[in-house]
Design a protein around this motif. Structure first.
Motif, PDB file in Angstrom:
ATOM      1  N   LYS A 140       0.815  -1.216   0.000  1.00  0.00           N
ATOM      2  CA  LYS A 140       0.000   0.000   0.000  1.00  0.00           C
ATOM      3  C   LYS A 140       0.854   1.273   0.000  1.00  0.00           C
ATOM      4  N   ARG A 141       2.135   1.143   0.287  1.00  0.00           N
ATOM      5  CA  ARG A 141       3.018   2.305   0.312  1.00  0.00           C
ATOM      6  C   ARG A 141       3.903   2.390  -0.915  1.00  0.00           C
ATOM      7  N   ASP A 142       3.682   1.525  -1.871  1.00  0.00           N
ATOM      8  CA  ASP A 142       4.401   1.599  -3.137  1.00  0.00           C
ATOM      9  C   ASP A 142       4.024   2.896  -3.865  1.00  0.00           C
ATOM     10  N   SER A 143       4.991   3.543  -4.478  1.00  0.00           N
ATOM     11  CA  SER A 143       4.810   4.783  -5.253  1.00  0.00           C
ATOM     12  C   SER A 143       4.426   5.976  -4.384  1.00  0.00           C
ATOM     13  N   ALA A 147       6.002  11.060   2.560  1.00  0.00           N
ATOM     14  CA  ALA A 147       6.735   9.843   2.221  1.00  0.00           C
ATOM     15  C   ALA A 147       6.869   8.975   3.473  1.00  0.00           C
ATOM     16  N   PRO A 148       6.660   7.656   3.374  1.00  0.00           N
ATOM     17  CA  PRO A 148       6.769   6.798   4.565  1.00  0.00           C
ATOM     18  C   PRO A 148       8.190   6.807   5.119  1.00  0.00           C
ATOM     19  N   SER A 177      10.591  -4.749  -5.458  1.00  0.00           N
ATOM     20  CA  SER A 177       9.174  -4.565  -5.786  1.00  0.00           C
ATOM     21  C   SER A 177       8.858  -3.109  -6.091  1.00  0.00           C
ATOM     22  N   TRP A 178       9.483  -2.188  -5.377  1.00  0.00           N
ATOM     23  CA  TRP A 178       9.227  -0.764  -5.578  1.00  0.00           C
ATOM     24  C   TRP A 178      10.085  -0.162  -6.686  1.00  0.00           C
ATOM     25  N   GLY A 179      11.059  -0.927  -7.180  1.00  0.00           N
ATOM     26  CA  GLY A 179      11.934  -0.393  -8.214  1.00  0.00           C
ATOM     27  C   GLY A 179      12.873   0.678  -7.716  1.00  0.00           C
ATOM     28  N   LEU A 180      13.319   0.550  -6.452  1.00  0.00           N
ATOM     29  CA  LEU A 180      14.218   1.536  -5.848  1.00  0.00           C
ATOM     30  C   LEU A 180      15.565   0.902  -5.539  1.00  0.00           C
ATOM     31  N   VAL A 226      15.751   2.707  -0.653  1.00  0.00           N
ATOM     32  CA  VAL A 226      15.510   1.930   0.563  1.00  0.00           C
ATOM     33  C   VAL A 226      16.847   1.787   1.288  1.00  0.00           C
ATOM     34  N   LEU A 227      16.903   2.232   2.543  1.00  0.00           N
ATOM     35  CA  LEU A 227      18.112   2.113   3.363  1.00  0.00           C
ATOM     36  C   LEU A 227      17.912   0.975   4.350  1.00  0.00           C
TER      37      LEU A 227
END
Length: 552
Positions: free
Chosen positions: A260-263, A276-277, A300-303, A339-340
């Motif tokens: 649900k927090r993608d994009s 931003a989360p 999955s998020w492409g990051l 993503v860290l």
């Protein structure tokens, strides 16, 4: 362009600050920005002549004519003192001559810089010396005379302009096909944040010539360029990921929360009023998918996924550890959105810090904690911990992380999913799979035999079975898998007391990563897969499931 830089520079010029220091690899951008400010009447009231210097060209006058005999830095500074018109003088790479830190410089250059500072501060005409260098190096003698001016990396708007320009220049020829809509272009531009304009342009050019198509798949090419930047920092590791959230067995509650927090870092989310989360803290039994989830989220998020090894932060020099954590944070923010991943965070930030380190651990922890609370860049932090009780309480309060999830030993339904995943992954070769049929009956039997096993232990059971089969040069059989299970002593047995303590802590303090509907029905664990025998109304979760259940 870099409006905050222009505003700061104009104020410093009007206030007659004598020597300014700009740290940047993009000297052409810096020169362009300083020139624009120096010539803008609205910013500095009185336009100023722009001079430049480098060791190869010497001192170049405003009309572009080099002044002879000024390639030596000391001679150039002598010439600067004789300039009697309002001016801004940009010296490039003077750090090699004036030294700083542990690098000795020329005493004559340092002395002349101090003379310039005194003359420019009190002279009859407005003059300023701007030092442009890719590294921050200031001699002790000049610390009170030099003012550092931050020059930001290109904004998303600037990178987007480069992208649009390249698309316009190459799509008309018909040799490059553009497969990006408006959101796709935004994603590609955001992926290039943290790069210089030259690096971003290189990444886009490489993406175009790679296969003649510019689309979302080329985000990976941009990430490859970012890898170089992250690697040079020495504090963060750019992690390659080849798993997706679909490859994580179970943990449906956590996976839904993440999906649900993608994009959520895109402009569309900001227009909706969403921040931003911040991130999640995942604790639980070792070997149950915490680290795998961190990798899967990035894919999955492409990051890009950056791994922060806190052990690299600490070093022997006084004050360097604090600077290291600030540099790591700055690198992560420059690479955002990203993503860290902070693995086993309790080992770096255990409560109380290390004894005898003169408070270094506490200061490093305080810097990281403040950043977690105040960060505005879209850096999604995933911290994993096996022993969360050792973390300081201030890290666990709301505002640092969006949520704390607890990952317990897999339920029977999750074990069936994990078994199926690991067996399928290793049965692509026909010689391995010839004599084994993976069906519900097999998964049901294996799941029943492996109660109390972690996901990592189930994977090792499959590997052990493959070794047994390979040693006899035959296909894998069901009894190989069973043998791998029954001959392993799981962590839930060897560390029973520790796991019980982790569950007791998480019972009312964390959210269960496993969805309520995936709990084993009472009295059926080890005999039935939840997909064929769903939980009945009124059934309560077994007491071994830790973490409160929240439906997302």
């Amino acid at each position: 362009m870099a409006r905050p830089f222009r505003e700061a520079l104009s104020q410093l010029l009007k206030a007659r600050f004598p020597i300014l220091y700009v740290e940047s690899y993009e000297e052409h951008r810096v020169v362009a920005e300083v020139t624009a400010v120096a010539r803008d009447v609205a910013l500095v009231r009185t336009p100023r002549a722009v001079w430049t210097w480098s060791a190869t060209e010497g001192l170049v006058q405003p009309d572009g004519t080099p002044r002879k005999g000024t390639t030596d830095p000391e001679d150039a500074l002598n010439a600067v003192l004789r300039i009697d018109e309002p001016s801004v003088l940009m010296f490039r790479d003077l750090h090699a001559a004036h030294g700083g830190g542990d690098r000795p410089g020329s005493p004559g250059v340092v002395r002349r810089l101090r003379d310039v500072a005194a003359a420019f501060k009190s002279g009859p005409v407005a003059r300023a010396l701007v030092l442009i260098s890719p590294m921050l190096r200031i001699p002790v003698e000049l610390e009170k005379d030099v003012t550092i001016v931050d020059f930001p990396l290109p904004t998303e708007h600037e990178i987007r302009m480069v992208l649009e320009g390249m698309i316009a220049a190459n799509s008309a020829s018909g040799r490059i096909r553009i497969g990006l809509d408006e959101v796709g272009r935004e994603r590609l531009a955001k992926a290039a944040l943290g790069l210089t304009l030259q690096e971003a342009e290189n990444a886009f050019a490489r993406a175009m010539v790679n296969d003649g198509v510019l689309d979302l798949d080329d985000i990976a090419v941009v990430h490859e360029e970012q890898r170089q930047t992250v690697r040079k920092s020495g504090l963060l590791e750019f992690v390659d990921v080849d798993v997706d959230l679909a490859d994580v067995g179970g943990l449906e509650n956590l996976k839904r929360w993440l999906a649900k927090r993608d994009s959520s870092w895109l402009a569309e989310a900001a227009e909706y009023g969403l921040p931003a989360p911040r991130g999640v803290l995942i604790t639980g039994v070792p070997g149950c998918g915490k680290s795998l989830t961190a990798k899967a989220v990035a894919a999955s998020w492409g990051l890009p996924l950056l791994r922060f090894d806190i052990g690299r932060v600490f070093s022997g020099l006084v004050g360097s550890s604090e600077q290291n954590v600030r540099n790591a944070i700055r690198t992560a923010e420059a690479t955002s959105p990203c993503v860290l991943w902070v693995d086993e965070i309790e080992k770096g930030f255990a409560s109380g810090g290390a004894a005898g380190d003169s408070g270094t651990s506490s200061r490093v922890f305080g810097t990281f904690l403040t950043w977690l609370q105040e960060k505005t860049e879209p850096v999604f932090v995933i911290a994993t911990a096996n022993n969360i009780e050792s973390l300081p309480p201030e890290m666990l309060r709301k505002g640092r992380f969006d949520e704390i999830f607890f990952v317990d030993l897999p339920t029977i339904a999750e074990r069936a999913s994990i078994w199926a995943m690991h067996i399928a992954k290793r049965m692509t070769h026909p010689a391995v799979a010839r004599d084994l049929t993976v069906d519900d009956a097999l998964l049901k039997e294996l799941s029943g035999l492996s109660e109390g096993y972690s996901g990592a232990e189930l994977e090792q059971a499959v590997i052990a079975g493959l070794f047994d089969a390979f040693s006899e040069r035959r296909p894998l059989r069901k009894d190989d898998l069973i043998h791998g299970v029954v001959n392993m002593v799981p962590l839930s047995v060897t560390q029973a007391e520790r796991i019980s303590a982790i569950r007791a802590w998480a019972n009312m303090r964390a959210v269960a990563a496993t969805a309520a509907e995936d709990w084993d029905p009472p009295g059926r664990s080890g005999t039935t897969i939840a997909s064929t025998a769903p939980t009945q109304p009124g059934d309560a979760p077994p007491p071994h499931i830790g973490g409160r259940s929240v439906e997302f």
